[in-house]
Each structure stands twice: as structure tokens, then as C-alpha cells.
Motif scaffolding. Structure first.
Motif, PDB file in Angstrom:
ATOM      1  N   ALA A  73       0.856  -1.194   0.000  1.00 61.87           N
ATOM      2  CA  ALA A  73       0.000   0.000   0.000  1.00 61.87           C
ATOM      3  C   ALA A  73       0.886   1.237   0.000  1.00 61.87           C
ATOM      4  CB  ALA A  73      -0.930   0.005   1.204  1.00 61.87           C
ATOM      5  N   LEU A  74       0.305   2.341  -0.451  1.00 61.51           N
ATOM      6  CA  LEU A  74       1.035   3.604  -0.551  1.00 61.51           C
ATOM      7  C   LEU A  74       0.109   4.754  -0.199  1.00 61.51           C
ATOM      8  CD1 LEU A  74       3.396   5.458  -1.521  1.00 61.51           C
ATOM      9  CD2 LEU A  74       2.476   5.199  -3.844  1.00 61.51           C
ATOM     10  N   ALA A  75       0.614   5.694   0.577  1.00 60.58           N
ATOM     11  CA  ALA A  75      -0.149   6.898   0.914  1.00 60.58           C
ATOM     12  C   ALA A  75       0.770   8.105   0.862  1.00 60.58           C
ATOM     13  CB  ALA A  75      -0.776   6.771   2.304  1.00 60.58           C
ATOM     14  N   ILE A  76       0.164   9.254   0.599  1.00 60.74           N
ATOM     15  CA  ILE A  76       0.865  10.534   0.655  1.00 60.74           C
ATOM     16  C   ILE A  76       0.205  11.385   1.733  1.00 60.74           C
ATOM     17  CG2 ILE A  76       1.383  12.684  -0.578  1.00 60.74           C
ATOM     18  CD1 ILE A  76       3.054  10.422  -1.604  1.00 60.74           C
ATOM     19  N   SER A  77       1.035  11.947   2.617  1.00 61.15           N
ATOM     20  CA  SER A  77       0.524  12.803   3.685  1.00 61.15           C
ATOM     21  C   SER A  77       1.000  14.231   3.494  1.00 61.15           C
ATOM     22  CB  SER A  77       1.007  12.306   5.054  1.00 61.15           C
ATOM     23  OG  SER A  77       0.298  11.157   5.452  1.00 61.15           O
ATOM     24  N   ALA A  78       0.123  15.178   3.811  1.00 63.83           N
ATOM     25  CA  ALA A  78       0.491  16.586   3.888  1.00 63.83           C
ATOM     26  C   ALA A  78       0.329  17.011   5.341  1.00 63.83           C
ATOM     27  CB  ALA A  78      -0.395  17.428   2.985  1.00 63.83           C
ATOM     28  N   LEU A  79       1.254  17.849   5.822  1.00 69.14           N
ATOM     29  CA  LEU A  79       1.259  18.265   7.224  1.00 69.14           C
ATOM     30  C   LEU A  79       1.367  19.770   7.325  1.00 69.14           C
ATOM     31  CD1 LEU A  79       3.534  15.514   7.156  1.00 69.14           C
ATOM     32  CD2 LEU A  79       2.387  15.485   9.365  1.00 69.14           C
ATOM     33  N   SER A  80       0.687  20.333   8.311  1.00 67.82           N
ATOM     34  CA  SER A  80       0.559  21.790   8.415  1.00 67.82           C
ATOM     35  C   SER A  80       1.688  22.433   9.208  1.00 67.82           C
ATOM     36  CB  SER A  80      -0.792  22.148   9.061  1.00 67.82           C
ATOM     37  OG  SER A  80      -0.862  21.612  10.376  1.00 67.82           O
ATOM     38  N   SER A  81       2.902  21.977   8.977  1.00 69.95           N
ATOM     39  CA  SER A  81       4.081  22.582   9.604  1.00 69.95           C
ATOM     40  C   SER A  81       5.293  22.254   8.756  1.00 69.95           C
ATOM     41  CB  SER A  81       4.288  22.042  11.028  1.00 69.95           C
ATOM     42  OG  SER A  81       5.545  22.450  11.539  1.00 69.95           O
ATOM     43  N   GLN A  82       6.258  23.165   8.719  1.00 66.82           N
ATOM     44  CA  GLN A  82       7.501  22.878   8.017  1.00 66.82           C
ATOM     45  C   GLN A  82       8.326  21.849   8.773  1.00 66.82           C
ATOM     46  OE1 GLN A  82       9.300  26.853   8.168  1.00 66.82           O
ATOM     47  NE2 GLN A  82      10.875  26.063   9.526  1.00 66.82           N
ATOM     48  N   ASN A  83       8.033  21.682  10.068  1.00 65.12           N
ATOM     49  CA  ASN A  83       8.754  20.735  10.919  1.00 65.12           C
ATOM     50  C   ASN A  83       7.765  20.133  11.915  1.00 65.12           C
ATOM     51  OD1 ASN A  83      10.825  19.289  12.106  1.00 65.12           O
ATOM     52  ND2 ASN A  83      11.434  20.968  13.443  1.00 65.12           N
ATOM     53  N   PRO A  84       6.905  19.191  11.449  1.00 67.07           N
ATOM     54  CA  PRO A  84       5.808  18.712  12.280  1.00 67.07           C
ATOM     55  C   PRO A  84       6.236  17.947  13.510  1.00 67.07           C
ATOM     56  CG  PRO A  84       5.980  17.418  10.273  1.00 67.07           C
ATOM     57  CD  PRO A  84       6.901  18.578  10.113  1.00 67.07           C
ATOM     58  N   GLY A  85       7.411  17.333  13.469  1.00 63.36           N
ATOM     59  CA  GLY A  85       7.855  16.500  14.576  1.00 63.36           C
ATOM     60  C   GLY A  85       7.066  15.202  14.630  1.00 63.36           C
ATOM     61  N   ILE A  86       7.670  14.183  15.243  1.00 67.06           N
ATOM     62  CA  ILE A  86       6.968  12.916  15.416  1.00 67.06           C
ATOM     63  C   ILE A  86       7.415  12.279  16.724  1.00 67.06           C
ATOM     64  CG2 ILE A  86       8.681  11.669  14.032  1.00 67.06           C
ATOM     65  CD1 ILE A  86       6.345   9.789  13.183  1.00 67.06           C
ATOM     66  N   ILE A  87       6.444  11.799  17.480  1.00 70.52           N
ATOM     67  CA  ILE A  87       6.709  11.062  18.709  1.00 70.52           C
ATOM     68  C   ILE A  87       6.006   9.718  18.569  1.00 70.52           C
ATOM     69  CG2 ILE A  87       6.461  10.973  21.219  1.00 70.52           C
ATOM     70  CD1 ILE A  87       6.280  14.047  21.166  1.00 70.52           C
ATOM     71  N   THR A  88       6.777   8.659  18.326  1.00 71.94           N
ATOM     72  CA  THR A  88       6.214   7.318  18.264  1.00 71.94           C
ATOM     73  C   THR A  88       6.019   6.829  19.689  1.00 71.94           C
ATOM     74  OG1 THR A  88       7.405   6.946  16.193  1.00 71.94           O
ATOM     75  CG2 THR A  88       6.508   5.004  17.295  1.00 71.94           C
ATOM     76  N   ILE A  89       4.787   6.501  20.045  1.00 69.91           N
ATOM     77  CA  ILE A  89       4.434   6.273  21.442  1.00 69.91           C
ATOM     78  C   ILE A  89       5.266   5.174  22.077  1.00 69.91           C
ATOM     79  CG2 ILE A  89       2.550   5.785  23.040  1.00 69.91           C
ATOM     80  CD1 ILE A  89       2.353   8.436  21.381  1.00 69.91           C
ATOM     81  N   ALA A  90       5.344   4.010  21.437  1.00 72.86           N
ATOM     82  CA  ALA A  90       6.087   2.897  22.025  1.00 72.86           C
ATOM     83  C   ALA A  90       7.562   3.243  22.206  1.00 72.86           C
ATOM     84  CB  ALA A  90       5.927   1.648  21.161  1.00 72.86           C
ATOM     85  N   ASN A  91       8.156   3.872  21.189  1.00 71.11           N
ATOM     86  CA  ASN A  91       9.573   4.252  21.285  1.00 71.11           C
ATOM     87  C   ASN A  91       9.808   5.235  22.423  1.00 71.11           C
ATOM     88  OD1 ASN A  91       8.993   3.227  18.625  1.00 71.11           O
ATOM     89  ND2 ASN A  91      11.029   3.878  18.005  1.00 71.11           N
ATOM     90  N   ALA A  92       8.912   6.221  22.540  1.00 78.27           N
ATOM     91  CA  ALA A  92       9.088   7.247  23.566  1.00 78.27           C
ATOM     92  C   ALA A  92       8.939   6.678  24.970  1.00 78.27           C
ATOM     93  CB  ALA A  92       8.077   8.372  23.344  1.00 78.27           C
TER      94      ALA A  92
END
Length: 216
Positions: free
Chosen positions: A166-185
Motif C-alpha cells: 500500500a502507498l499513501a501521501i501525507s500533507a502536514l501543516s508545519s515545516q517541521n511537524p515532529g513525530i513522537i512514536t508512542i512505544a519508542n518514547a
């Protein structure tokens, strides 16, 4: 009494002016990031506009499939201001997300962006959880061409429920949205969060928590 009233009005005026002061929109046509600058600001320093050229506004490579041979079966190729300096001050970024069969993009949050996702190929189950105390789980099965939005700061995920890639394209409303993966954090922080604390928080046996931490 009059002087006290005047002072109060003055304080209110100052408070209001501070409260409404903001720079949500660019103050010039563009601000291509100068990655060579050592100046630290809340964002990135602008390149001299006279030195900007057409190639600064071009990014290539999203036609290439990501390597999904990993534990979660997905690969996110993020295009934010770090990869694409022309996004500086424009408040947008995007990503290509590839999924192997049954692959997932694990539960995570973007602390600075709302995300809108479009399915290009395959079928995805997507969902997010609302904030406390309701913690409503909102989920939907998406097909090719469907679009779904994940509000800023809420835990969300995607899962490939089809038999193919599968393939998806995402658009995000920030030049630097950041990501916090819950399990990793939670289980992979450095230094580690106390297993006693996590055991109590998750109402789980401490040995289970220690095993989870060893995975991250």
C-alpha cells in the motif's frame, strides 16, 4: 482614582497587544533556509533572496518506494524543511508512506501539525484517539483515493489491511511537524523511564515492562 483607572487601561492595552502579537504568516515571498548558517532561531535563517534559484524550490525522489523490510513493515519518507529548505516559513511539509502487507505506521503524534492522508494504492485502516477523559477511538477503512485527517497532537496510526503493498501521501501543516512514536518514547527513552513507574502506569507486571524496554 483617575490615575489608577488610566494605569489599568494601560495595563490592559499592553496585555492585549502581547496576546494578539503573532507571526503566523510569512512576511516576505519566501525564505529558503540557509543550512550553512550557524545562527540559531525558532526556524531557520533565510538564504539571500538574490542567490535563490529555481532548483531551491524543487525536490525529487518521492517516486522511489521506501524499504519496508523492518519490524513494523512500513517506511515513512518525510519531506520537511530539513530535506527541502524552500519550505522554511511556509507552514507545510509532506511524506510518502509505504506499507508492506499487514504493515503498520505505529501509533504516534505530530506535536506541531495536523496531517491529511491520501491513499494512493491499497487499503488502509486508519484511526486516532481523542484526548482525555473521553479517549474516543475514531477509525475508518480507506480505499484508493480516500482522504482522512488526523488532528494536531492526537495519537493516530495506519495499518495495511490488504494482501499487497500500500502507498499513501501525507500533507502536514508545519515545516517541521515532529513525530513522537508512542512505544519508542515510552519504552525506549534515554535514559530509561523507571520500570516501576511504567508498571504502575500500565497496570502491568514489572517483568513485562522490562521485556518491553528490551525491545526498544
Amino acid at each position: 482614582m483617575a490615575s489608577q483607572f488610566a494605569l489599568l487601561l494601560g495595563l490592559l492595552a499592553i496585555t492585549c497587544s502581547v496576546a494578539f502579537a503573532s507571526d503566523n504568516n510569512p512576511l516576505q515571498d519566501f525564505c529558503v533556509a540557509d543550512n550553512s548558517s550557524s545562527v540559531l532561531v525558532n526556524g531557520l535563517v533565510c538564504k539571500d533572496p538574490k542567490l535563490v534559484e529555481a532548483n531551491d524550490f524543487l525536490f525529487r525522489g518521492l517516486h522511489l518506494a521506501g524499504n519496508t523490510s523492518n519490524a513494523v513493515g512500513s517506511k515513512v519518507n518525510l519531506v520537511n524543511v530539513e530535506q527541502f529548505p524552500a519550505l522554511n516559513t511556509l507552514g507545510i511539509s509532506m511524506a510518502r508512506v509505504d506499507y508492506a502487507p499487514l504493515g503498520i505506521n505505529p501509533p504516534h503524534i505530530h506535536p506541531r501539525a495536523t496531517e491529511i492522508l491520501t491513499v494512493i494504492e491499497g487499503s488502509l485502516q486508519v484511526g486516532f484517539v481523542t484526548s482525555n477523559p473521553e479517549n474516543r477511538f475514531i477509525t475508518k477503512l480507506l480505499q484508493k483515493g480516500d482522504v482522512f485527517v488526523f488532528p494536531m497532537g492526537l495519537i493516530h496510526f495506519q495499518r495495511n489491511v490488504g494482501h499487497g503493498n500500500a502507498l499513501a501521501i501525507s500533507a502536514l501543516s508545519s515545516q517541521n511537524p515532529g513525530i513522537i512514536t508512542i512505544a519508542n518514547a515510552v519504552f525506549g527513552s534515554k535514559p530509561a523511564i523507571s520500570s516501576d513507574l511504567l508498571s504502575k502506569a500500565f497496570q502491568a507486571d514489572k517483568n513485562i515492562i522490562v521485556r518491553m524496554e528490551s525491545q526498544f
